[in-house]
Enzyme design. Structure first.
Site, short mmCIF file in Angstrom:
data_model
loop_
_atom_site.label_atom_id
_atom_site.label_comp_id
_atom_site.label_asym_id
_atom_site.label_seq_id
_atom_site.Cartn_x
_atom_site.Cartn_y
_atom_site.Cartn_z
N CYS A 295 54.51 61.35 32.25
CA CYS A 295 54.72 62.39 31.24
C CYS A 295 54.82 63.78 31.85
O CYS A 295 55.55 64.62 31.38
CB CYS A 295 53.59 62.35 30.24
SG CYS A 295 51.97 62.51 31.04
N THR B 36 57.23 57.56 18.68
CA THR B 36 56.12 56.71 18.22
C THR B 36 54.98 57.59 17.70
O THR B 36 54.34 57.26 16.69
CB THR B 36 55.60 55.79 19.35
OG1 THR B 36 56.72 55.13 19.95
CG2 THR B 36 54.67 54.74 18.82
N GLY B 37 54.74 58.73 18.35
CA GLY B 37 53.69 59.64 17.89
C GLY B 37 53.96 60.12 16.47
O GLY B 37 53.07 60.17 15.62
N GLU C 28 49.06 62.16 23.03
CA GLU C 28 49.52 62.59 24.36
C GLU C 28 50.93 62.07 24.51
O GLU C 28 51.13 60.87 24.75
CB GLU C 28 48.59 62.02 25.45
CG GLU C 28 47.22 62.65 25.46
CD GLU C 28 47.22 64.10 25.91
OE1 GLU C 28 48.20 64.54 26.53
OE2 GLU C 28 46.25 64.81 25.60
N GLU D 29 63.85 63.32 27.56
CA GLU D 29 62.91 62.77 28.54
C GLU D 29 63.50 61.47 29.08
O GLU D 29 63.68 60.50 28.33
CB GLU D 29 61.56 62.50 27.90
CG GLU D 29 60.52 62.04 28.92
CD GLU D 29 59.21 61.58 28.30
OE1 GLU D 29 59.22 60.92 27.25
OE2 GLU D 29 58.15 61.88 28.90
N GLY E 134 51.85 57.95 24.36
CA GLY E 134 53.15 57.31 24.26
C GLY E 134 54.24 58.32 23.98
O GLY E 134 54.08 59.52 24.26
N SER E 135 55.33 57.86 23.42
CA SER E 135 56.50 58.72 23.27
C SER E 135 56.42 59.56 21.99
O SER E 135 55.64 59.25 21.07
CB SER E 135 57.76 57.85 23.21
OG SER E 135 57.69 57.02 22.08
N LYS F 100 44.59 48.92 22.50
CA LYS F 100 45.81 48.12 22.68
C LYS F 100 46.62 48.70 23.84
O LYS F 100 47.03 49.85 23.80
CB LYS F 100 46.67 48.15 21.41
CG LYS F 100 47.82 47.15 21.48
CD LYS F 100 48.85 47.35 20.42
CE LYS F 100 49.97 48.26 20.82
NZ LYS F 100 50.71 47.84 22.01
P1 NAD Z 1 55.91 54.04 23.44
O1 NAD Z 1 55.78 55.14 22.46
O2 NAD Z 1 57.11 53.18 23.39
O3 NAD Z 1 54.66 53.03 23.32
C1 NAD Z 1 53.34 53.48 23.49
C2 NAD Z 1 52.40 52.53 22.79
O4 NAD Z 1 52.62 52.59 21.39
C3 NAD Z 1 52.57 51.05 23.19
O5 NAD Z 1 51.30 50.47 23.29
C4 NAD Z 1 53.35 50.49 22.02
O6 NAD Z 1 53.16 49.11 21.81
C5 NAD Z 1 52.75 51.27 20.86
N1 NAD Z 1 53.58 51.35 19.66
C6 NAD Z 1 54.94 51.27 19.59
N2 NAD Z 1 55.33 51.41 18.30
C7 NAD Z 1 54.20 51.58 17.57
C8 NAD Z 1 53.94 51.77 16.19
N3 NAD Z 1 54.93 51.80 15.29
N4 NAD Z 1 52.67 51.92 15.78
C9 NAD Z 1 51.65 51.90 16.68
N5 NAD Z 1 51.82 51.69 17.99
C10 NAD Z 1 53.08 51.54 18.44
O7 NAD Z 1 55.74 54.70 24.87
P2 NAD Z 1 55.88 54.03 26.31
O8 NAD Z 1 57.31 53.71 26.56
O9 NAD Z 1 54.86 52.95 26.47
O10 NAD Z 1 55.39 55.22 27.24
C11 NAD Z 1 56.21 56.26 27.66
C12 NAD Z 1 55.95 57.52 26.88
O11 NAD Z 1 54.57 57.87 26.94
C13 NAD Z 1 56.70 58.71 27.45
O12 NAD Z 1 57.25 59.47 26.41
C14 NAD Z 1 55.62 59.48 28.17
O13 NAD Z 1 55.89 60.85 28.34
C15 NAD Z 1 54.45 59.25 27.29
N6 NAD Z 1 53.19 59.49 28.01
C16 NAD Z 1 52.49 60.63 27.75
C17 NAD Z 1 51.32 60.92 28.46
C18 NAD Z 1 50.56 62.20 28.21
O14 NAD Z 1 49.42 62.30 28.68
N7 NAD Z 1 51.10 63.17 27.51
C19 NAD Z 1 50.88 60.04 29.44
C20 NAD Z 1 51.63 58.89 29.68
C21 NAD Z 1 52.78 58.62 28.96
#
Ligand code: NAD
Length: 506
Positions: free
Chosen positions: A298, A242-243, A262, A398, A238-239, A187
């Site tokens: 990130c 959310t993680g 990540e 962040e 992701g963030s 996704k």
């Molecule tokens: P986000 O956490 O808002 O969303 C990431 C993904 O999770 C999206 O596909 C979103 O639809 C999905 N999501 C949201 N809520 C969810 C839930 N309850 N259950 C399952 N999936 C869900 O993050 P973002 O705004 O898309 O990305 C930015 C973040 O990602 C920043 O914090 C950045 O540091 C991090 N990031 C980390 C790395 C790494 O390698 N460490 C790389 C890129 C981005």
């Protein structure tokens, strides 16, 4: 098929095109017909629609992946690698289309996105090579026994991606799961689905039906993947919030799941006074990923921690250098820095800038919309704060945008405390010409990936991932390949040799 560069990329790559999910080798819309609007961050205009998956669509995607998995695993690494070869060729042929889709949909400058597609090549080549070189272990027994380890795929793997490198994540992040014999339900972010859906067309050409499935939508669709009982292993980018939610929801599903996470960073760049200032200024901007995704990365060095002796001169030169970049519409070749991904994200970043000013940091440059660009676009000038202190919001949160904070240090231990006194631990960089200082400081910093006199560059094969709240697991490496496999140890007892020999030689 290759796609030529044109003067109207939105018209060429998006208008009138259908973007469908991929389930069991078929391109489908959401089963209830729901769609979400695609917004062009460079102009703020609505430019298309993408499907939103229902819970049933997620079930269907997992079912298709489960059905395809045994035959996929049975192909063996060599058989699966042939599909990788084909996919690699298709990715190269579609470089321009994928890069343009990201520029149009995400706002990342097209040159940066071309680099992203080129960077996929190492992974497309490297993961099969790693899988082919994989070995197990033999453990000594007591003379009557032999123990050895074997590995098997989990089955169906979930992959949920962030918005900031859409095509790269779509192309690369599923590869270690696939080469080890898993099938995938993927996704993309709801903000940036176009290039992932376009990559779906390439996956279907190269891989058997059901091996890669793509569903689109937001949190509800992601939750459907996380909580599905057949998904034992999930990779997430992701963030942090959310993680954390994913870990909780995984547990609430009533099944034990394996996650790699990540997550975010608030990464420190530590500058000693013996450096070449111009080189370090260049490194600081490169390390912010300004020309790849306007700091929405990130690993960006959003905290620059500079020794007092060179502090004022560093800030002056950095401010000047940040003014040398052309901001603009992302899908124009001349643009160095594009807009942020969405109006919602732009507002959040502007809120952080406001907080910086209110908390007493010195706004050296930027902080507002640049003039002369499309009114509706989500632009923010490269922004530089000086005199930032550790308790300020811009020092701890962040921001995920083109906002850099510079801190002053003169005591080494205080500096280390400042660098480490934070919940994130993704990357860091150390800038000095003294070997001992460089390595000792790299050793003392609590982060998963530390550069010495460099920033941002990844090298395929070196494990990338975070300490503390920045994540769980490692990417780009052998460790990642192994993380998509269940381990099994076989314990074999030998029988009585005399009796066996008697039977064999009878
Ligand atoms: P986000 O956490 O808002 O969303 C990431 C993904 O999770 C999206 O596909 C979103 O639809 C999905 N999501 C949201 N809520 C969810 C839930 N309850 N259950 C399952 N999936 C869900 O993050 P973002 O705004 O898309 O990305 C930015 C973040 O990602 C920043 O914090 C950045 O540091 C991090 N990031 C980390 C790395 C790494 O390698 N460490 C790389 C890129 C981005």
């Amino acid at each position: 098929m290759s796609h030529p560069n044109t003067t109207d990329p939105v018209g060429t790559y998006v208008t009138g095109q259908e973007f469908k999910m991929l389930i069991g080798g078929k391109f489908v819309g959401g089963s209830d017909g729901q769609t979400s609007t695609v917004v062009n961050p460079s102009t703020g205009a609505d430019i298309g629609e993408v499907p939103v998956a229902t819970a049933k669509d997620v079930q269907n995607a997992v079912a298709a992946a489960s059905l395809a998995q045994p035959a996929w695993e049975a192909l063996g690494v060599a058989g699966r690698a042939k599909c990788f070869d084909k996919f690699r060729t298709l990715v190269k042929e579609n470089r321009e289309r994928l890069a343009m889709l990201d520029a149009i949909d995400c706002g990342n400058p097209v040159n940066g996105m071309r680099r992203d597609i080129d960077n996929c090549d190492d992974s497309l080549d490297g993961y099969p090579a790693m899988a082919k070189a994989m070995t197990g272990s033999v453990y000594p027994g007591d003379g009557n026994r032999l123990h050895y380890s074997a590995h098997r795929a989990y089955g169906v793997v979930g992959r949920i991606n962030a918005f900031n490198h859409p095509a790269l994540f779509a192309i690369c992040r599923a590869l270690p799961a696939l080469i080890t014999g898993n099938t995938v339900v993927m996704k993309p972010s709801e903000e940036t689905a176009l290039s992932t859906l376009a990559a779906g067309e390439l996956f279907t050409e190269a891989f058997p039906p059901g091996v890669v499935n793509i569903v689109t939508g937001g949190a509800a669709v992601g939750d459907g993947i996380v909580t599905h009982p057949s998904i034992k292993r999930l990779g997430f980018v992701g963030s942090v919030p959310t993680g954390l939610l994913i870990q909780k929801r995984g547990a609430e599903s009533g099944h034990v799941k394996h996650f790699s996470l990540e997550l975010g960073g608030k990464n420190a760049m530590v500058v000693f006074p013996d450096v070449d200032l111009d080189e370090v200024v260049k490194g600081a901007i490169h390390g912010m990923n300004m020309t790849t995704n306007a700091g929405q990365a990130c690993g960006s060095n959003s905290r620059v921690v500079v020794h007092a002796r060179i502090y004022d001169e560093f800030v002056t030169r950095l401010a000047r250098a940040l003014g040398n970049y052309r901001m603009g519409v992302a899908y124009i070749d001349e643009t160095d820095i594009g807009p942020l991904v969405s109006h919602r994200h732009w507002s959040r970043v502007m809120g952080c800038v406001q907080a910086g000013v209110e908390d007493g940091a010195t706004l050296v440059r930027g902080g507002g919309r640049p003039a002369g660009l499309p009114e509706g676009g989500f632009y923010l000038e490269p922004t530089l704060f000086a005199d930032v202190t550790p308790k300020m919001r811009i020092a701890r949160e962040e921001i995920f945008g083109p906002v850099m904070s510079v801190f002053r240090w003169d005591d080494y231990d205080d500096m280390l405390h400042l660098v480490n006194d934070i919940d994130f631990g993704l990357t860091a960089s150390v800038w000095t010409n003294d070997l001992t200082v460089a390595h000792r400081t790299a050793d003392a910093i609590q982060a998963g990936y530390v550069w010495i006199n460099d920033s941002t560059r990844h090298f395929f094969g070196t494990p990338f991932g975070g300490w503390k709240d920045s994540g769980l697991g490692r990417e780009d490496s052998k460790d990642e390949v192994m993380s998509y496999l269940e381990q099994k140890v076989v314990h074999a007892r030998f029988g009585d040799m005399k009796a066996s020999l008697g039977r064999v030689l009878r």
